[in-house]
Write an enzyme that holds these catalytic residues in place. Sequence first.
Site, PDB file in Angstrom:
ATOM      1  N   GLY A 175      62.303 -33.377  49.260  1.00  0.00           N
ATOM      2  CA  GLY A 175      62.663 -33.827  50.602  1.00  0.00           C
ATOM      3  C   GLY A 175      61.557 -34.652  51.244  1.00  0.00           C
TER       4      GLY A 175
ATOM      5  N   ASP B 293      59.425 -33.990  53.839  1.00  0.00           N
ATOM      6  CA  ASP B 293      58.148 -33.300  54.052  1.00  0.00           C
ATOM      7  C   ASP B 293      57.529 -32.853  52.737  1.00  0.00           C
TER       8      ASP B 293
ATOM      9  N   LEU C 115      59.808 -25.060  52.318  1.00  0.00           N
ATOM     10  CA  LEU C 115      60.398 -26.146  53.103  1.00  0.00           C
ATOM     11  C   LEU C 115      61.884 -26.331  52.821  1.00  0.00           C
TER      12      LEU C 115
ATOM     13  N   ALA D 214      65.730 -26.262  52.692  1.00  0.00           N
ATOM     14  CA  ALA D 214      66.747 -25.792  53.638  1.00  0.00           C
ATOM     15  C   ALA D 214      67.860 -26.816  53.724  1.00  0.00           C
ATOM     16  N   GLN D 215      69.018 -26.384  54.184  1.00  0.00           N
ATOM     17  CA  GLN D 215      70.042 -27.332  54.639  1.00  0.00           C
ATOM     18  C   GLN D 215      69.542 -27.750  56.022  1.00  0.00           C
TER      19      GLN D 215
ATOM     20  N   SER E  95      61.492 -24.650  63.390  1.00  0.00           N
ATOM     21  CA  SER E  95      61.937 -25.907  64.001  1.00  0.00           C
ATOM     22  C   SER E  95      62.048 -25.810  65.515  1.00  0.00           C
TER      23      SER E  95
ATOM     24  N   GLU F 112      64.435 -26.906  66.984  1.00  0.00           N
ATOM     25  CA  GLU F 112      65.851 -26.577  67.238  1.00  0.00           C
ATOM     26  C   GLU F 112      65.993 -25.114  67.660  1.00  0.00           C
TER      27      GLU F 112
ATOM     28  N   TYR G 102      72.419 -24.140  62.412  1.00  0.00           N
ATOM     29  CA  TYR G 102      71.099 -24.466  61.851  1.00  0.00           C
ATOM     30  C   TYR G 102      69.994 -23.795  62.678  1.00  0.00           C
TER      31      TYR G 102
ATOM     32  N   HIS H 298      60.150 -34.960  63.078  1.00  0.00           N
ATOM     33  CA  HIS H 298      59.195 -35.893  62.479  1.00  0.00           C
ATOM     34  C   HIS H 298      59.911 -36.729  61.425  1.00  0.00           C
TER      35      HIS H 298
ATOM     36  N   ARG I  31      62.728 -40.559  55.554  1.00  0.00           N
ATOM     37  CA  ARG I  31      63.703 -39.721  56.249  1.00  0.00           C
ATOM     38  C   ARG I  31      65.088 -39.923  55.643  1.00  0.00           C
TER      39      ARG I  31
HETATM   40  P1  NAP Z   1      64.948 -32.672  53.858  1.00  0.00           P
HETATM   41  O1  NAP Z   1      64.389 -34.041  53.649  1.00  0.00           O
HETATM   42  O2  NAP Z   1      66.377 -32.503  54.194  1.00  0.00           O
HETATM   43  O3  NAP Z   1      64.615 -31.834  52.529  1.00  0.00           O
HETATM   44  C1  NAP Z   1      65.230 -30.587  52.291  1.00  0.00           C
HETATM   45  C2  NAP Z   1      64.792 -30.073  50.934  1.00  0.00           C
HETATM   46  O4  NAP Z   1      65.426 -28.792  50.698  1.00  0.00           O
HETATM   47  C3  NAP Z   1      65.216 -30.982  49.768  1.00  0.00           C
HETATM   48  O5  NAP Z   1      64.174 -30.988  48.813  1.00  0.00           O
HETATM   49  C4  NAP Z   1      66.438 -30.265  49.207  1.00  0.00           C
HETATM   50  O6  NAP Z   1      66.667 -30.493  47.845  1.00  0.00           O
HETATM   51  C5  NAP Z   1      66.020 -28.814  49.417  1.00  0.00           C
HETATM   52  N1  NAP Z   1      67.171 -27.906  49.370  1.00  0.00           N
HETATM   53  C6  NAP Z   1      68.236 -27.894  50.201  1.00  0.00           C
HETATM   54  N2  NAP Z   1      69.094 -26.931  49.847  1.00  0.00           N
HETATM   55  C7  NAP Z   1      68.566 -26.321  48.748  1.00  0.00           C
HETATM   56  C8  NAP Z   1      68.992 -25.268  47.906  1.00  0.00           C
HETATM   57  N3  NAP Z   1      70.134 -24.643  48.130  1.00  0.00           N
HETATM   58  N4  NAP Z   1      68.199 -24.892  46.867  1.00  0.00           N
HETATM   59  C9  NAP Z   1      67.023 -25.533  46.645  1.00  0.00           C
HETATM   60  N5  NAP Z   1      66.564 -26.551  47.402  1.00  0.00           N
HETATM   61  C10 NAP Z   1      67.328 -26.933  48.447  1.00  0.00           C
HETATM   62  O7  NAP Z   1      64.116 -31.926  55.007  1.00  0.00           O
HETATM   63  P2  NAP Z   1      62.679 -32.261  55.638  1.00  0.00           P
HETATM   64  O8  NAP Z   1      62.868 -33.195  56.783  1.00  0.00           O
HETATM   65  O9  NAP Z   1      61.743 -32.583  54.559  1.00  0.00           O
HETATM   66  O10 NAP Z   1      62.315 -30.850  56.276  1.00  0.00           O
HETATM   67  C11 NAP Z   1      61.643 -29.848  55.526  1.00  0.00           C
HETATM   68  C12 NAP Z   1      61.852 -28.497  56.191  1.00  0.00           C
HETATM   69  O11 NAP Z   1      61.344 -28.547  57.521  1.00  0.00           O
HETATM   70  C13 NAP Z   1      63.312 -28.060  56.318  1.00  0.00           C
HETATM   71  O12 NAP Z   1      63.338 -26.652  56.189  1.00  0.00           O
HETATM   72  C14 NAP Z   1      63.682 -28.447  57.730  1.00  0.00           C
HETATM   73  O13 NAP Z   1      64.734 -27.631  58.210  1.00  0.00           O
HETATM   74  C15 NAP Z   1      62.381 -28.194  58.451  1.00  0.00           C
HETATM   75  N6  NAP Z   1      62.133 -28.993  59.645  1.00  0.00           N
HETATM   76  C16 NAP Z   1      62.218 -30.358  59.588  1.00  0.00           C
HETATM   77  C17 NAP Z   1      61.935 -31.106  60.724  1.00  0.00           C
HETATM   78  C18 NAP Z   1      62.016 -32.608  60.704  1.00  0.00           C
HETATM   79  O14 NAP Z   1      62.051 -33.209  61.783  1.00  0.00           O
HETATM   80  N7  NAP Z   1      62.004 -33.254  59.546  1.00  0.00           N
HETATM   81  C19 NAP Z   1      61.563 -30.453  61.905  1.00  0.00           C
HETATM   82  C20 NAP Z   1      61.472 -29.073  61.915  1.00  0.00           C
HETATM   83  C21 NAP Z   1      61.738 -28.342  60.777  1.00  0.00           C
HETATM   84  P3  NAP Z   1      67.654 -31.678  47.318  1.00  0.00           P
HETATM   85  O15 NAP Z   1      66.773 -32.900  47.290  1.00  0.00           O
HETATM   86  O16 NAP Z   1      68.051 -31.197  45.976  1.00  0.00           O
HETATM   87  O17 NAP Z   1      68.778 -31.769  48.302  1.00  0.00           O
HETATM   88  N1  GDD Z   2      72.270 -37.637  63.139  1.00  0.00           N
HETATM   89  C1  GDD Z   2      72.748 -38.298  64.198  1.00  0.00           C
HETATM   90  N2  GDD Z   2      73.657 -39.293  64.013  1.00  0.00           N
HETATM   91  N3  GDD Z   2      72.312 -37.947  65.432  1.00  0.00           N
HETATM   92  C2  GDD Z   2      72.788 -38.635  66.486  1.00  0.00           C
HETATM   93  C3  GDD Z   2      73.704 -39.680  66.345  1.00  0.00           C
HETATM   94  C4  GDD Z   2      74.179 -40.020  65.047  1.00  0.00           C
HETATM   95  O1  GDD Z   2      74.988 -40.912  64.851  1.00  0.00           O
HETATM   96  N4  GDD Z   2      73.964 -40.179  67.588  1.00  0.00           N
HETATM   97  C5  GDD Z   2      73.243 -39.487  68.449  1.00  0.00           C
HETATM   98  N5  GDD Z   2      72.523 -38.533  67.794  1.00  0.00           N
HETATM   99  C6  GDD Z   2      71.638 -37.541  68.424  1.00  0.00           C
HETATM  100  C7  GDD Z   2      71.953 -36.102  68.023  1.00  0.00           C
HETATM  101  O2  GDD Z   2      73.084 -35.621  68.773  1.00  0.00           O
HETATM  102  C8  GDD Z   2      70.637 -35.421  68.398  1.00  0.00           C
HETATM  103  O3  GDD Z   2      70.618 -35.120  69.762  1.00  0.00           O
HETATM  104  C9  GDD Z   2      69.589 -36.503  68.123  1.00  0.00           C
HETATM  105  O4  GDD Z   2      70.306 -37.731  67.963  1.00  0.00           O
HETATM  106  C10 GDD Z   2      68.754 -36.255  66.886  1.00  0.00           C
HETATM  107  O5  GDD Z   2      69.614 -35.949  65.792  1.00  0.00           O
HETATM  108  P1  GDD Z   2      69.063 -35.859  64.291  1.00  0.00           P
HETATM  109  O6  GDD Z   2      68.259 -37.059  63.958  1.00  0.00           O
HETATM  110  O7  GDD Z   2      70.229 -35.536  63.423  1.00  0.00           O
HETATM  111  O8  GDD Z   2      68.007 -34.666  64.346  1.00  0.00           O
HETATM  112  P2  GDD Z   2      68.049 -33.224  65.039  1.00  0.00           P
HETATM  113  O9  GDD Z   2      67.158 -33.308  66.245  1.00  0.00           O
HETATM  114  O10 GDD Z   2      69.419 -32.752  65.236  1.00  0.00           O
HETATM  115  O11 GDD Z   2      67.390 -32.310  63.912  1.00  0.00           O
HETATM  116  C11 GDD Z   2      66.200 -32.726  63.239  1.00  0.00           C
HETATM  117  O12 GDD Z   2      65.063 -32.237  63.918  1.00  0.00           O
HETATM  118  C12 GDD Z   2      64.967 -30.807  63.950  1.00  0.00           C
HETATM  119  C13 GDD Z   2      63.704 -30.464  64.755  1.00  0.00           C
HETATM  120  O13 GDD Z   2      64.013 -30.456  66.127  1.00  0.00           O
HETATM  121  C14 GDD Z   2      66.290 -32.209  61.795  1.00  0.00           C
HETATM  122  O14 GDD Z   2      65.237 -32.752  61.047  1.00  0.00           O
HETATM  123  C15 GDD Z   2      66.170 -30.697  61.760  1.00  0.00           C
HETATM  124  O15 GDD Z   2      66.067 -30.255  60.407  1.00  0.00           O
HETATM  125  C16 GDD Z   2      64.881 -30.307  62.525  1.00  0.00           C
HETATM  126  O16 GDD Z   2      64.697 -28.910  62.512  1.00  0.00           O
END
Ligand code: NAP
Ligand code: GDD
Length: 332
Positions: A11, A13, A82, A84-85, A127, A129, A151, A181, A186
């Site tokens: 993923g 991160d 890390l 997760a869905q 998160s 969230e 989630y 982030h 992404r």
């Molecule tokens: P991401 O790009 O969606 O990556 C998710 C990873 O989890 C991928 O490697 C995916 O593998 C793996 N995965 C999902 N389901 C799985 C399963 N059933 N078994 C094994 N592996 C599985 O997420 P990210 O943005 O890097 O985020 C990393 C972590 O931080 C997540 O837990 C997310 O919820 C959390 N988080 C993210 C943010 C953010 O803004 N990015 C903020 C707060 C928390 P595949 O490649 O095979 O799908």
């Molecule tokens: N994805 C998406 N698509 N979001 C949209 C859209 C669209 O077309 N239009 C508006 N949005 C708004 C969503 O409703 C939300 O309020 C905001 O954009 C951000 O959506 P996402 O980028 O999907 O991220 P997120 O904030 O819901 O969740 C991400 O950040 C979390 C940390 O606060 C994910 O990375 C989570 O895994 C992470 O925990």
Amino acid sequence: MKRALITGITGQDGSYLAEHLLDLGYEVHGLVRRVALEDPARRFTRIEHILDRLTLHPASLESYPSIFHIFSKNKFDECYHLAAQSFVAESFADGFSTMNTNINGTHYVLAALRELSPDCRFYFAGSSEMFGKVHEVPQNENTSFHPRSPYGISKVAGFDLTRNYREAYGMYCASGILFNHESPRRGYEFVTRKITSTVARIKTGLATELYLGNLDAKRDWGHAADYVRAIYLMLQQPEPDDYVVASGETHSVREFCELAFAEVGLNYLDYVKIDPKLQRPSEVELLIGNATKAKSKLGWNPTRTFLDLIKEMVQSDLEAAMQESGRQASYQ
Ligand code: NAP
Ligand code: GDD
């Protein structure tokens, strides 16, 4: 040489963290789904440049035996959980799968570690969230949780499990409460990448419009490469603890659009359309984090601004779109 396991290494991160740990001299292992091993060209795009320096183990978060097997055959100093869905909208579509993967998956990793490697340090990817319908502004480690999606609920459960393993069994278990982030790595379904990739496609003639949901939602957006440094630092402290990681700024989706389109000399109002189907049943309207604890205790600081992030993402997507369109468009 320290040895670390990263779940979710394919993923966003996971890929940045793997690079960071390799740079620090770690032996880096990754838990990956078996299907990923069978289709490396498509599933390993974020780690293909470091694949020869990684050891990958097939497993699934849905299978305790597969996770147990990894820890029974390998000893790790640190485990960064890390995987997760991670897409909030998908958790409304299939809350059961999200709960199963995110809650049971975290519990399986913790339980296997307790059984086989109780001294391994554990990181849980919490998160912002979890704050959901926020109870205070800005949010810090003491702000109470009010998740607004399956989630978010799954992450609160993972956070509580992590704290409970720390308190009940004395294990080194830490959680990061990371605010949004982003980066050029992404996933395309998240709003920032959806915007920057479509901006690039519009600029190069590959697309004509961008459909979005709620433009007024506000997020605290940082850069993933900065945030994985904080994750690493959390496992280097004398005692395990939980930390908010955030930029301390909030911006609306509309503002992100405006700046991303402006990067290529376009006005977002000419291209963005609203699709009500993209709005969520319950929305998180405002997130802004207070990372004072991470700054003072971990010595962490972000290095990129909001505008740096947008510029980098647009530039990267523009290069990809220009390659796709085969045109030699020039970046303004
Ligand atoms: P991401 O790009 O969606 O990556 C998710 C990873 O989890 C991928 O490697 C995916 O593998 C793996 N995965 C999902 N389901 C799985 C399963 N059933 N078994 C094994 N592996 C599985 O997420 P990210 O943005 O890097 O985020 C990393 C972590 O931080 C997540 O837990 C997310 O919820 C959390 N988080 C993210 C943010 C953010 O803004 N990015 C903020 C707060 C928390 P595949 O490649 O095979 O799908
Ligand atoms: N994805 C998406 N698509 N979001 C949209 C859209 C669209 O077309 N239009 C508006 N949005 C708004 C969503 O409703 C939300 O309020 C905001 O954009 C951000 O959506 P996402 O980028 O999907 O991220 P997120 O904030 O819901 O969740 C991400 O950040 C979390 C940390 O606060 C994910 O990375 C989570 O895994 C992470 O925990």
